[in-house]
Design a protein around this motif. Structure first.
Motif, PDB file in Angstrom:
ATOM      1  N   VAL A 194      22.215 -14.016  40.151  1.00  0.00           N
ATOM      2  CA  VAL A 194      22.277 -15.435  40.412  1.00  0.00           C
ATOM      3  C   VAL A 194      23.807 -16.018  40.588  1.00  0.00           C
ATOM      4  N   LEU A 195      24.431 -15.071  39.631  1.00  0.00           N
ATOM      5  CA  LEU A 195      26.026 -15.841  39.348  1.00  0.00           C
ATOM      6  C   LEU A 195      26.817 -14.595  38.747  1.00  0.00           C
ATOM      7  N   ALA A 196      28.277 -14.726  39.072  1.00  0.00           N
ATOM      8  CA  ALA A 196      29.125 -14.065  38.378  1.00  0.00           C
ATOM      9  C   ALA A 196      30.242 -15.062  37.970  1.00  0.00           C
ATOM     10  N   ALA A 197      30.501 -15.196  36.675  1.00  0.00           N
ATOM     11  CA  ALA A 197      31.479 -15.989  36.325  1.00  0.00           C
ATOM     12  C   ALA A 197      32.687 -15.084  35.583  1.00  0.00           C
ATOM     13  N   VAL A 198      33.919 -15.236  36.101  1.00  0.00           N
ATOM     14  CA  VAL A 198      34.965 -14.554  35.762  1.00  0.00           C
ATOM     15  C   VAL A 198      35.651 -15.586  34.879  1.00  0.00           C
ATOM     16  N   CYS A 199      36.025 -15.013  33.528  1.00  0.00           N
ATOM     17  CA  CYS A 199      36.552 -16.242  32.679  1.00  0.00           C
ATOM     18  C   CYS A 199      37.773 -15.829  32.183  1.00  0.00           C
ATOM     19  N   ASN A 200      38.866 -16.741  32.381  1.00  0.00           N
ATOM     20  CA  ASN A 200      40.127 -16.725  31.491  1.00  0.00           C
ATOM     21  C   ASN A 200      40.298 -17.746  30.591  1.00  0.00           C
ATOM     22  N   PRO A 210      30.612 -20.873  29.179  1.00  0.00           N
ATOM     23  CA  PRO A 210      29.959 -19.478  29.494  1.00  0.00           C
ATOM     24  C   PRO A 210      30.400 -18.378  28.685  1.00  0.00           C
ATOM     25  N   VAL A 211      31.778 -18.195  28.156  1.00  0.00           N
ATOM     26  CA  VAL A 211      31.982 -17.280  27.295  1.00  0.00           C
ATOM     27  C   VAL A 211      33.071 -17.784  26.326  1.00  0.00           C
ATOM     28  N   LEU A 224      30.996 -12.504  33.260  1.00  0.00           N
ATOM     29  CA  LEU A 224      29.654 -12.582  32.941  1.00  0.00           C
ATOM     30  C   LEU A 224      28.819 -12.655  34.324  1.00  0.00           C
ATOM     31  N   VAL A 225      27.824 -11.470  34.183  1.00  0.00           N
ATOM     32  CA  VAL A 225      26.989 -11.355  35.509  1.00  0.00           C
ATOM     33  C   VAL A 225      25.680 -11.710  35.210  1.00  0.00           C
ATOM     34  N   CYS A 255      28.136  -9.163  29.828  1.00  0.00           N
ATOM     35  CA  CYS A 255      29.658  -9.530  30.008  1.00  0.00           C
ATOM     36  C   CYS A 255      30.324  -8.210  30.009  1.00  0.00           C
ATOM     37  N   TRP A 256      31.266  -8.203  31.069  1.00  0.00           N
ATOM     38  CA  TRP A 256      32.303  -7.054  31.263  1.00  0.00           C
ATOM     39  C   TRP A 256      33.582  -7.471  30.894  1.00  0.00           C
ATOM     40  N   THR A 257      34.383  -6.521  30.780  1.00  0.00           N
ATOM     41  CA  THR A 257      35.876  -6.809  30.807  1.00  0.00           C
ATOM     42  C   THR A 257      36.704  -5.954  31.895  1.00  0.00           C
TER      43      THR A 257
END
Length: 315
Positions: A194-200, A210-211, A224-225, A255-257
């Protein structure tokens, strides 16, 4: 030290150019500053202008006067230049970047609070060579963000109102998931996403978070996937997702790092939204940028003011 207002006259629901130029004039007079105002003429002009100022090698403070798109463009122009620093004066629709600063966000509306403020260093997300300061999202979420520009000019709709309307329209009329391969630090995970959000940073979409544990200066990206879910499950998830509570639905999101995230599509271009500005590619590579962005703001401002650590039970 030179001070430059880069003004986007099309930002927000009305043209604030006159007020911004008057603010700049007053600031220069009160503090005997060398100050210039430059109006943007097209997409990318703020990046070109900021980079040209930085390349001269002289100390410069740049004020991004607009919304999140203007902030993004100026950041792309000055990133990696030690002599250049930026801030922002918010006149956009959502102004999500400043939400990271919590209560001090309101102080950015007056340049009197900014011109001699302390400088700090921010991380950025490199997405196919272009930088994002807050969130780089791909998939359904990005499509929603892309359509926000259509609804953002409607009367009575603020930043989050136009985002919610776009969310509803996309939910009713579009597929939720797409066939991708998401590769996290070299580990490919094919599936329907559905989505992948890479958050700084922590905010986008007019205030969605999101995070909550993402920090803007810790050298870590939080990714976040969300894989394919049913529409009822997705509806339940949106509320938690908007408040940084994704971990309350562990079967929906993870959520991954990872240090490098690569997304490839089996169904045409992926829409990716970088601080509110959307791009289209069939392969998206995201990693922590080596170029730091110098940022200045009001005394006491903190880009992690709204940071919330992940609960022990969710780790």
């Amino acid at each position: 030290m030179k001070h430059v207002f880069i003004i986007n006259p099309t930002a927000g629901k009305r043209d604030c150019t006159a007020e911004l130029m008057e603010m700049a004039k007053g600031l220069a007079t009160r503090h005997s500053l060398e100050l210039e105002c430059i109006l943007t003429k097209r997409t990318g002009h703020a990046t070109e202008t900021a980079r040209s100022l930085a390349e001269r090698g002289n100390p410069v403070r740049v004020y991004a006067c607009g919304g999140d798109g203007t902030v993004n463009e100026v950041a792309n122009g000055i990133a990696g230049y030690d002599n250049a620093a930026m801030t922002c004066i918010p006149v956009g629709t959502g102004n999500d970047f400043l939400k990271n600063f919590g209560e001090t966000a309101a102080l950015f509306s007056d340049a009197e609070n900014l011109w001699n403020g302390p400088q700090l260093s921010l991380d950025a997300i490199d997405c196919n060579g272009r930088l994002a300061l807050t969130v780089a999202c791909s998939g359904f979420d990005a499509q929603v963000a892309d359509d926000v520009h259509t609804y953002g000019k409607l009367p009575l709709l603020g930043g989050q109102g136009s985002y919610i309307l776009s969310l509803a329209v996309n939910f009713a009329a579009r597929r939720l998931a797409r066939r991708w391969t998401v590769t996290l630090d070299g580990r490919p995970i094919p599936g329907e996403y559905v989505l992948a959000a890479v958050c700084n940073g922590r905010y986008y979409g007019g205030g969605f978070m999101p995070v909550a544990e993402a920090r803007m200066d810790d050298g870590i990206l939080n990714t976040l996937v969300v894989q394919r879910v049913s529409r009822p499950t997705f509806l339940r998830f949106v509320g938690a997702y908007s408040k940084g509570l994704y971990y309350t639905l562990p079967g929906v999101a993870k959520c991954w790092t990872a240090r490098e995230i690569i997304i490839t599509s089996q169904e045409g271009d992926i829409v990716t939204c970088l601080d509110g500005e959307c791009v289209y590619n069939d392969r998206v590579t995201l990693r922590l940028s080596e170029k730091k962005v110098n940022f200045f703001g009001p005394e006491g401002c903190d880009p992690n003011a709204t940071y919330r650590p992940l609960p022990e039970t969710a780790r």
